[in-house]
Design an enzyme around this catalytic site. Structure first.
Site, mmCIF file in Angstrom:
data_model
loop_
_atom_site.group_PDB
_atom_site.id
_atom_site.type_symbol
_atom_site.label_atom_id
_atom_site.label_comp_id
_atom_site.label_asym_id
_atom_site.label_seq_id
_atom_site.Cartn_x
_atom_site.Cartn_y
_atom_site.Cartn_z
ATOM 1 N N GLU A 89 0.833 -1.199 0.000
ATOM 2 C CA GLU A 89 0.000 0.000 0.000
ATOM 3 C C GLU A 89 0.870 1.252 0.000
ATOM 4 O OE1 GLU A 89 -3.925 -1.370 2.454
ATOM 5 O OE2 GLU A 89 -2.147 -0.982 3.629
ATOM 6 N N CYS A 102 3.336 8.624 0.955
ATOM 7 C CA CYS A 102 3.986 7.749 1.924
ATOM 8 C C CYS A 102 4.245 6.413 1.219
ATOM 9 C CB CYS A 102 3.058 7.586 3.128
ATOM 10 S SG CYS A 102 3.701 6.477 4.377
ATOM 11 N N CYS A 109 7.397 -6.364 7.362
ATOM 12 C CA CYS A 109 8.481 -5.597 7.992
ATOM 13 C C CYS A 109 9.178 -6.482 9.025
ATOM 14 C CB CYS A 109 7.907 -4.362 8.666
ATOM 15 S SG CYS A 109 9.166 -3.290 9.385
ATOM 16 N N CYS A 113 7.507 -3.932 15.579
ATOM 17 C CA CYS A 113 7.159 -3.018 16.670
ATOM 18 C C CYS A 113 5.804 -3.449 17.248
ATOM 19 C CB CYS A 113 7.064 -1.587 16.156
ATOM 20 S SG CYS A 113 8.607 -1.020 15.427
ATOM 21 N N CYS A 116 2.463 -1.879 15.766
ATOM 22 C CA CYS A 116 2.346 -1.639 14.323
ATOM 23 C C CYS A 116 1.776 -2.851 13.601
ATOM 24 C CB CYS A 116 3.721 -1.287 13.757
ATOM 25 S SG CYS A 116 3.710 -0.974 11.981
ATOM 26 N N CYS A 333 -0.167 6.011 10.286
ATOM 27 C CA CYS A 333 1.078 5.324 10.644
ATOM 28 C C CYS A 333 0.768 4.000 11.305
ATOM 29 C CB CYS A 333 1.870 6.129 11.650
ATOM 30 S SG CYS A 333 2.447 7.688 11.058
HETATM 31 N N1 SAH Z 1 10.253 1.121 9.714
HETATM 32 C C1 SAH Z 1 10.294 2.546 9.660
HETATM 33 C C2 SAH Z 1 9.210 3.195 8.825
HETATM 34 C C3 SAH Z 1 7.802 2.702 8.963
HETATM 35 S S1 SAH Z 1 6.898 3.194 10.402
HETATM 36 C C4 SAH Z 1 10.296 3.102 11.085
HETATM 37 O O1 SAH Z 1 10.201 2.338 12.019
HETATM 38 O O2 SAH Z 1 10.467 4.303 11.239
HETATM 39 C C5 SAH Z 1 6.607 4.903 10.271
HETATM 40 C C6 SAH Z 1 6.260 5.531 11.608
HETATM 41 O O3 SAH Z 1 4.942 5.166 12.043
HETATM 42 C C7 SAH Z 1 7.183 5.115 12.706
HETATM 43 O O4 SAH Z 1 7.598 6.194 13.472
HETATM 44 C C8 SAH Z 1 6.311 4.179 13.501
HETATM 45 O O5 SAH Z 1 6.756 4.032 14.789
HETATM 46 C C9 SAH Z 1 4.970 4.844 13.415
HETATM 47 N N2 SAH Z 1 3.884 3.934 13.780
HETATM 48 C C10 SAH Z 1 3.785 2.643 13.461
HETATM 49 N N3 SAH Z 1 2.660 2.094 13.962
HETATM 50 C C11 SAH Z 1 2.000 3.093 14.595
HETATM 51 C C12 SAH Z 1 0.749 3.158 15.296
HETATM 52 N N4 SAH Z 1 -0.051 2.092 15.428
HETATM 53 N N5 SAH Z 1 0.402 4.338 15.814
HETATM 54 C C13 SAH Z 1 1.194 5.422 15.664
HETATM 55 N N6 SAH Z 1 2.372 5.421 15.026
HETATM 56 C C14 SAH Z 1 2.787 4.260 14.490
#
Ligand code: SAH
Length: 351
Positions: A89, A102, A109, A113, A116, A333
């Site tokens: 996406e 974006c 990935c 995290c 996420c 995000c």
């Molecule tokens: N892998 C990279 C880029 C993808 S995530 C990274 O970790 O930076 C892009 C951003 O979205 C990151 O800062 C991540 O922490 C944030 N993010 C991911 N899941 C989220 C969520 N459920 N709520 C808010 N921010 C989130």
């Protein structure tokens, strides 16, 4: 098969030469792809029929097929199918006259995290440079019909850009080229979970792209709990690499901090974060957690976010925050999830 949009202009000219063709054909092909919106080699009328056939047989283009789009007030989410059937996406974000795309850099990935959706199933595969470039190109084409253009890029979609270093770097160079979308490097942002060697390497590429570190915790102990992947890299080494990036490129550094209720949003966390970043030329961007189906995490109350920000500001750390755009269509995000064809009817709801 080679991929057309993985080529820089020079590389395409070299490739044509190796094929026994004239180098100047590269200019015609770039013009068709990046200016005239050609959807296939067949449409490239100033190339001979035989050449068009050879190109089609040897160069993959386009690689992305649009499966569906989903609109909310300020965002549009695009679901693409790749040639091997995988899906990714991209998100278009509209803010006044700014059009930001974006980009995803991987299917799935590896960072996993806790908050996420993208990493729930781990990494499936990295995208090629062409698969990244085409996300921006195809969205730019749709915008052009309305007299608009893509002007900003953020590598914040699905995947960890620095775990797909070569393809991401290549896509930056291609999309920056004046013969393509000509997007200024200063309007491109790479977001990383913190790959030390990748950050240091990027600092030496003579680029001026912005770099964001997804920090999410003021110490290594808590960070490891939130980001399992962070075990590999001590926090001090990541921060030193970020400082190095700032010194080498002159770009400001941003730290992203996803606020999770009762996990990393306390007063003590804010104070510890301020101490950790003391004296650095940086901005902290606070992102209240966007809900992901199946995760038992909570978004902090607005007052918490405001209080957290005030503590940082009172210690001289610049901090910004807003609720992310697009969470109504799961385009915010962390809400981009792996899509299998069986989930298609379920589009928009992270699986
Ligand atoms: N892998 C990279 C880029 C993808 S995530 C990274 O970790 O930076 C892009 C951003 O979205 C990151 O800062 C991540 O922490 C944030 N993010 C991911 N899941 C989220 C969520 N459920 N709520 C808010 N921010 C989130």
């Amino acid at each position: 098969m080679e991929e057309l949009c993985s080529f820089t202009f020079e590389e395409l000219a070299d490739w044509l030469e190796r094929m026994g063709e004239k180098r100047f054909r590269a200019a015609q092909i770039f013009d068709w792809v990046y200016r005239k919106g050609a959807g296939s080699f067949e449409e490239m009328a100033n190339l001979g029929k035989e050449l068009r056939g050879r190109l089609a047989a040897n160069l993959g283009f386009p690689l992305l097929k649009l499966v569906s789009t989903q609109d909310s007030k300020e965002t549009t989410k695009f679901l693409w199918e790749l040639r091997d059937g995988q899906r990714v996406e991209s998100v278009l974000i509209r803010s006044f006259d700014r059009r930001t795309v974006c980009l995803s850099s991987q299917v799935g990935c590896p960072a996993r995290c806790a908050f996420c959706a993208s990493g729930k199933e781990g990494l499936v595969r990295s995208l090629s440079a062409a698969e990244i470039v085409e996300q921006a190109l195809l969205i730019d084409r749709m915008l052009k019909e309305k007299g608009e253009r893509v002007c900003h890029l953020v590598y914040m979609g699905m995947g960890e850009p620095l775990e797909n270093y070569d393809a991401v770097l290549k896509s930056i160079r291609i999309l920056n080229d004046e013969k393509t979308l000509h997007i200024s490097q200063r309007r491109m942002t790479v977001s990383t979970v913190g790959i030390v060697e990748g950050i240091r390497r990027l600092a030496g590429e003579d680029l001026s792209v912005n770099l964001v570190l997804s920090l999410h915790a003021p110490n290594q102990h808590l960070r490891k709990k939130i980001i399992p992947f962070a075990r590999k890299y001590p926090l001090e080494e990541i921060l030193a690499a970020m400082d190095f990036y700032g010194e080498e490129t002159g770009r400001d550094i941003t730290y992203e901090y996803t606020l999770l209720s009762k996990i990393n949003d306390g007063e003590e966390h804010a104070l510890e974060l301020a101490a950790l970043l003391k004296g650095k030329q940086c901005t902290v961007n606070l992102i209240p957690y966007n809900p992901v189906e199946g995760l038992r995490l909570e978004r902090p109350e607005k007052e918490r976010v405001v209080a957290f920000r005030e503590i940082l500001e009172s210690k001289g750390i610049r901090a910004t925050w807003r609720y992310t755009k697009g969470d109504d269509i799961a385009a915010a995000c962390g809400q981009l999830a792996l899509k299998k064809s069986s989930e298609l009817t379920n589009f928009g709801v992270p699986g």
